[in-house]
Design a protein around this motif. Structure first.
Motif, PDB file in Angstrom:
ATOM      1  N   ALA A 144       0.809  -1.229   0.000  1.00 49.54           N
ATOM      2  CA  ALA A 144       0.000   0.000   0.000  1.00 49.54           C
ATOM      3  C   ALA A 144       0.842   1.278   0.000  1.00 49.54           C
ATOM      4  CB  ALA A 144      -0.938  -0.011   1.205  1.00 49.54           C
ATOM      5  N   LEU A 145       1.795   1.335   0.925  1.00 47.52           N
ATOM      6  CA  LEU A 145       2.553   2.575   1.071  1.00 47.52           C
ATOM      7  C   LEU A 145       3.386   2.920  -0.164  1.00 47.52           C
ATOM      8  CD1 LEU A 145       2.188   4.303   3.554  1.00 47.52           C
ATOM      9  CD2 LEU A 145       4.468   3.607   4.304  1.00 47.52           C
ATOM     10  N   PRO A 146       4.225   1.971  -0.623  1.00 50.99           N
ATOM     11  CA  PRO A 146       4.972   2.294  -1.847  1.00 50.99           C
ATOM     12  C   PRO A 146       4.060   2.533  -3.051  1.00 50.99           C
ATOM     13  CG  PRO A 146       5.444   0.041  -1.111  1.00 50.99           C
ATOM     14  CD  PRO A 146       4.655   0.687  -0.030  1.00 50.99           C
ATOM     15  N   ALA A 147       2.900   1.880  -3.072  1.00 48.81           N
ATOM     16  CA  ALA A 147       1.967   2.089  -4.201  1.00 48.81           C
ATOM     17  C   ALA A 147       1.500   3.541  -4.214  1.00 48.81           C
ATOM     18  CB  ALA A 147       0.780   1.141  -4.091  1.00 48.81           C
ATOM     19  N   MET A 148       1.203   4.042  -3.014  1.00 50.53           N
ATOM     20  CA  MET A 148       0.739   5.421  -2.895  1.00 50.53           C
ATOM     21  C   MET A 148       1.855   6.393  -3.318  1.00 50.53           C
ATOM     22  SD  MET A 148      -2.134   6.526  -1.733  1.00 50.53           S
ATOM     23  CE  MET A 148      -2.920   7.986  -1.101  1.00 50.53           C
ATOM     24  N   GLN A 149       3.059   6.095  -2.856  1.00 47.13           N
ATOM     25  CA  GLN A 149       4.202   6.966  -3.198  1.00 47.13           C
ATOM     26  C   GLN A 149       4.461   6.972  -4.701  1.00 47.13           C
ATOM     27  OE1 GLN A 149       6.198   8.560  -0.931  1.00 47.13           O
ATOM     28  NE2 GLN A 149       5.271   7.789   0.937  1.00 47.13           N
ATOM     29  N   GLU A 150       4.432   5.783  -5.265  1.00 42.03           N
ATOM     30  CA  GLU A 150       4.710   5.662  -6.698  1.00 42.03           C
ATOM     31  C   GLU A 150       3.603   6.350  -7.508  1.00 42.03           C
ATOM     32  OE1 GLU A 150       7.220   4.810  -8.349  1.00 42.03           O
ATOM     33  OE2 GLU A 150       6.327   4.713 -10.364  1.00 42.03           O
ATOM     34  N   ALA A 151       2.351   6.153  -7.068  1.00 38.34           N
ATOM     35  CA  ALA A 151       1.229   6.774  -7.777  1.00 38.34           C
ATOM     36  C   ALA A 151       1.358   8.302  -7.718  1.00 38.34           C
ATOM     37  CB  ALA A 151      -0.094   6.321  -7.169  1.00 38.34           C
ATOM     38  N   ALA A 152       1.731   8.814  -6.543  1.00 37.82           N
ATOM     39  CA  ALA A 152       1.895  10.266  -6.389  1.00 37.82           C
ATOM     40  C   ALA A 152       2.952  10.777  -7.357  1.00 37.82           C
ATOM     41  CB  ALA A 152       2.283  10.599  -4.953  1.00 37.82           C
ATOM     42  N   HIS A 153       4.035  10.043  -7.410  1.00 40.32           N
ATOM     43  CA  HIS A 153       5.137  10.422  -8.306  1.00 40.32           C
ATOM     44  C   HIS A 153       4.652  10.448  -9.760  1.00 40.32           C
ATOM     45  CE1 HIS A 153       9.135  10.557  -9.978  1.00 40.32           C
ATOM     46  NE2 HIS A 153       8.847   9.491 -10.713  1.00 40.32           N
ATOM     47  N   GLN A 154       3.974   9.387 -10.170  1.00 43.67           N
ATOM     48  CA  GLN A 154       3.530   9.281 -11.578  1.00 43.67           C
ATOM     49  C   GLN A 154       2.503  10.359 -11.938  1.00 43.67           C
ATOM     50  OE1 GLN A 154       2.097   5.345 -12.476  1.00 43.67           O
ATOM     51  NE2 GLN A 154       4.018   4.344 -11.902  1.00 43.67           N
ATOM     52  N   VAL A 155       1.535  10.533 -11.039  1.00 37.18           N
ATOM     53  CA  VAL A 155       0.446  11.478 -11.333  1.00 37.18           C
ATOM     54  C   VAL A 155       0.988  12.908 -11.452  1.00 37.18           C
ATOM     55  CG1 VAL A 155      -1.595  12.555 -10.284  1.00 37.18           C
ATOM     56  CG2 VAL A 155      -1.440  10.083 -10.412  1.00 37.18           C
ATOM     57  N   LEU A 156       1.893  13.255 -10.557  1.00 44.79           N
ATOM     58  CA  LEU A 156       2.476  14.614 -10.617  1.00 44.79           C
ATOM     59  C   LEU A 156       3.359  14.785 -11.848  1.00 44.79           C
ATOM     60  CD1 LEU A 156       3.222  15.418  -6.895  1.00 44.79           C
ATOM     61  CD2 LEU A 156       1.967  16.891  -8.477  1.00 44.79           C
ATOM     62  N   LEU A 157       4.109  13.732 -12.150  1.00 45.59           N
ATOM     63  CA  LEU A 157       4.993  13.791 -13.315  1.00 45.59           C
ATOM     64  C   LEU A 157       4.171  14.034 -14.587  1.00 45.59           C
ATOM     65  CD1 LEU A 157       8.079  13.353 -13.646  1.00 45.59           C
ATOM     66  CD2 LEU A 157       7.520  11.088 -14.552  1.00 45.59           C
ATOM     67  N   GLU A 158       3.052  13.332 -14.684  1.00 42.78           N
ATOM     68  CA  GLU A 158       2.191  13.520 -15.866  1.00 42.78           C
ATOM     69  C   GLU A 158       1.586  14.916 -15.892  1.00 42.78           C
ATOM     70  OE1 GLU A 158       0.947   8.877 -16.117  1.00 42.78           O
ATOM     71  OE2 GLU A 158      -0.700  10.343 -16.052  1.00 42.78           O
ATOM     72  N   GLN A 159       1.164  15.373 -14.708  1.00 38.38           N
ATOM     73  CA  GLN A 159       0.479  16.671 -14.665  1.00 38.38           C
ATOM     74  C   GLN A 159       1.422  17.826 -15.015  1.00 38.38           C
ATOM     75  OE1 GLN A 159      -2.931  17.288 -14.229  1.00 38.38           O
ATOM     76  NE2 GLN A 159      -2.212  19.253 -14.957  1.00 38.38           N
ATOM     77  N   VAL A 160       2.681  17.746 -14.549  1.00 40.80           N
ATOM     78  CA  VAL A 160       3.570  18.880 -14.806  1.00 40.80           C
ATOM     79  C   VAL A 160       3.961  19.013 -16.273  1.00 40.80           C
ATOM     80  CG1 VAL A 160       4.484  19.059 -12.461  1.00 40.80           C
ATOM     81  CG2 VAL A 160       5.701  17.681 -14.141  1.00 40.80           C
ATOM     82  N   GLN A 161       3.687  17.979 -17.062  1.00 42.58           N
ATOM     83  CA  GLN A 161       3.905  18.123 -18.512  1.00 42.58           C
ATOM     84  C   GLN A 161       2.962  19.200 -19.060  1.00 42.58           C
ATOM     85  OE1 GLN A 161       5.911  15.409 -20.100  1.00 42.58           O
ATOM     86  NE2 GLN A 161       6.228  14.752 -18.006  1.00 42.58           N
ATOM     87  N   ARG A 162       1.750  19.259 -18.493  1.00 46.92           N
ATOM     88  CA  ARG A 162       0.770  20.257 -18.947  1.00 46.92           C
ATOM     89  C   ARG A 162       0.885  21.555 -18.179  1.00 46.92           C
ATOM     90  NH1 ARG A 162      -3.672  17.827 -21.950  1.00 46.92           N
ATOM     91  NH2 ARG A 162      -2.470  16.339 -23.171  1.00 46.92           N
ATOM     92  N   ILE A 163       0.955  21.402 -16.842  1.00 45.72           N
ATOM     93  CA  ILE A 163       0.935  22.591 -15.984  1.00 45.72           C
ATOM     94  C   ILE A 163       2.134  22.515 -15.055  1.00 45.72           C
ATOM     95  CG2 ILE A 163      -0.370  23.763 -14.160  1.00 45.72           C
ATOM     96  CD1 ILE A 163      -2.885  22.677 -15.549  1.00 45.72           C
ATOM     97  N   ALA A 164       3.055  23.455 -15.214  1.00 45.70           N
ATOM     98  CA  ALA A 164       4.324  23.373 -14.488  1.00 45.70           C
ATOM     99  C   ALA A 164       4.151  23.783 -13.026  1.00 45.70           C
ATOM    100  CB  ALA A 164       5.363  24.239 -15.168  1.00 45.70           C
ATOM    101  N   VAL A 165       3.591  22.897 -12.224  1.00 45.83           N
ATOM    102  CA  VAL A 165       3.450  23.184 -10.793  1.00 45.83           C
ATOM    103  C   VAL A 165       4.857  23.205 -10.190  1.00 45.83           C
ATOM    104  CG1 VAL A 165       2.362  22.464  -8.637  1.00 45.83           C
ATOM    105  CG2 VAL A 165       1.335  21.802 -10.830  1.00 45.83           C
TER     106      VAL A 165
END
Ligand code: ATP
Ligand code: MG
Length: 461
Positions: A335-356
């Motif tokens: 669970a924990l690493p899944a959450m961390q990895e998901a956070a990493h992936q989701v943010l990585l994808e989002q910053v391609q569009r919007i540079a947070v």
């Protein structure tokens, strides 16, 4: 010879340019605003430029908002002086920008933006001097430093309501299109051919939405029509510029309405593709979560409480995050690493569009981490969490999830009570947890069970 052959094409291209406009001059008794509507510093900047022999007017949002009885949020001056000439007049100024060269004149905390009249230059200028102006293949403006007169300047502005020029010397307004009438009719209307204007700068689609939400205006039909068709053009906009626009969209106090309009005009999917997918999968839950987040944001702004982009992005990306984490868990990740990895992936994808920027994406991740930690309260954990500087944001986010229908077995109430409790009550609350979910986990050897906060209520599935 070749030149002659190409000439007709050039001419036909030039013919497409908007016709010159004649201004309507409105007297103070017609428009009913005066110098007192503008900050003293902004009026002084215009006066000083006029005294130095230049033309100078207050323009844009400050004139529009004053006509509407709204307090302007900032003041812009348009002038015939070049940035260098403006810089020379004001010691307290700085030339900024590349795409649009501007001068910032500083008066303590107030900043007046002074822009030189620009022109909707022809392609010919560009071929001769790509340093001062350039377009890409689709017609998008890349640089725009071709100076012009006031009439040119009015034509290259976005909406009619934003092309009104207030003269501080006689309190007259120069209206080069139908701005004054459109404000009365509460209409957002692009100047010139809407499709061409969106092709030049697709961010104008977002600006139309922002003003429609903020001013409660309608978008005029011809201005509205191309938006759905051209929404995809936002993909070509640099992510840093979109970040700035997204903040203005959601942190101006009208986020709920803005969200509705962005969805109505298919623009939301372009800004937040991961969230849009989550919306398609669980429409009711995700919509409720986003609306609640925006409602809270709007409310905080209305009572002058601070708002942080970190919380906003935490909410906007939460549905995509939990879906991703569950799917990683289904692939066998804990669970924990899944959450961390998901956070990493989701943010990585989002910053391609919007540079947070990192200074906000890191706290976003901390708010998410908190969601994983808030159910674990046994021993000293609850007190450690309470002392964490991110606790408040994490707790508020937990309440937001609950408000939106997520099942957390009363975790929000527990934390509300815990914060108000005395030391002895706190000890009792912890010992009452004993065998409940807050107790330390025993090690399992079998397949990991989900400890990820329930991603959503199930009703939409
Ligand atoms: P507010 O400051 O309340 O958000 P505003 O209209 O002043 O609204 P600014 O972004 O400050 O918006 O821009 C100032 C002016 O510059 C606008 O009123 C408009 O005339 C012009 N402008 C800004 N962005 C564009 C654009 N993308 N295309 C054409 N003109 C623009
Ligand atoms: Mg402005």
């Amino acid at each position: 010879m070749l030149k002659k052959l190409f000439k007709p094409f050039r001419l036909s291209r030039q013919r497409k340019e908007p016709k010159p406009m004649q201004p309507t001059i409105l007297d103070a008794h017609e428009h009913r605003i005066n110098c007192a509507h503008f900050s003293r510093n902004s009026a002084n900047v215009a006066v000083r430029l006029q005294q130095a022999g230049f033309e100078a007017y207050l323009v844009g949002g400050c004139v529009r908002d004053s006509l509407l009885g709204v307090t302007p949020k900032d003041f812009d001056v348009a002038t015939s002086a070049t940035p260098e000439q403006v810089r020379y007049e004001f010691r307290n100024s700085r030339i900024i920008g590349r795409r649009f060269k501007l001068v910032h004149v500083h008066f303590g905390r107030e900043l007046i933006e002074v822009a030189t009249f620009r022109s909707n230059h022809s392609q010919d200028d560009e071929e001769n001097n790509s340093d001062i102006s350039s377009h890409d293949a689709s017609g998008r403006i890349l640089r725009d430093n071709v100076y012009g007169n006031m009439e040119d300047d009015a034509q290259r502005r976005d909406f009619t309501m934003n092309a009104l020029y207030f003269d501080v010397s006689n309190e007259k307004i120069h209206d080069y299109s139908t701005g004054f009438a459109d404000i009365k009719r509460r209409l957002i209307r692009l100047i010139g051919d809407p499709e061409q204007r969106y092709l030049e700068d697709p961010v104008r689609m977002l600006r139309a939405i922002r003003f429609a939400a903020k001013l409660d205006f309608d978008i005029e039909d011809d201005t509205a029509e191309p938006i759905r068709r051209l929404a995809h053009l936002l993909r070509d906009i640099p992510s840093a510029r979109l970040y700035e626009e997204v903040l203005k969209l959601f942190l101006s106090g009208y986020a709920v309405r803005t969200y509705e309009l962005l969805r109505e005009y298919n623009l939301f999917d372009e800004l937040f593709p991961g969230t849009a997918k989550a919306l398609a999968k669980q429409p009711e839950y995700v919509d409720r979560l986003l609306r609640n987040a925006f409602k809270n944001t709007d409310h905080r702004i209305s009572i002058d409480r601070p708002v942080t982009p970190a919380f906003l992005f935490a909410a906007l990306l939460w549905p995509a995050l939990t879906t991703r984490a569950v799917s990683l868990q289904n692939d066998g990740m804990h669970a924990l690493p899944a959450m961390q990895e998901a956070a990493h992936q989701v943010l990585l994808e989002q910053v391609q569009r919007i540079a947070v920027p990192k200074r906000f994406s890191l706290p976003t991740r901390e708010i998410w981490d908190m969601q994983e930690r808030l159910p674990r309260r046994a021993g000293k954990r609850a007190d450690t969490l309470l002392a964490n500087p991110r606790f408040r944001a994490g707790y508020d986010f937990l309440l937001l999830r609950e408000e939106s229908g997520e099942q957390t077995q009363g975790l929000g109430d527990w934390w509300t009570d815990y914060q108000d409790a005395s030391d002895s009550q706190r000890r009792e609350m912890i010992s009452n947890l004993s065998t409940k979910s807050g107790a330390p986990r025993k090690r399992r050897r079998s397949k990991p069970r989900s400890k990820i906060p329930a991603p959503a209520v199930q009703s939409d599935e």
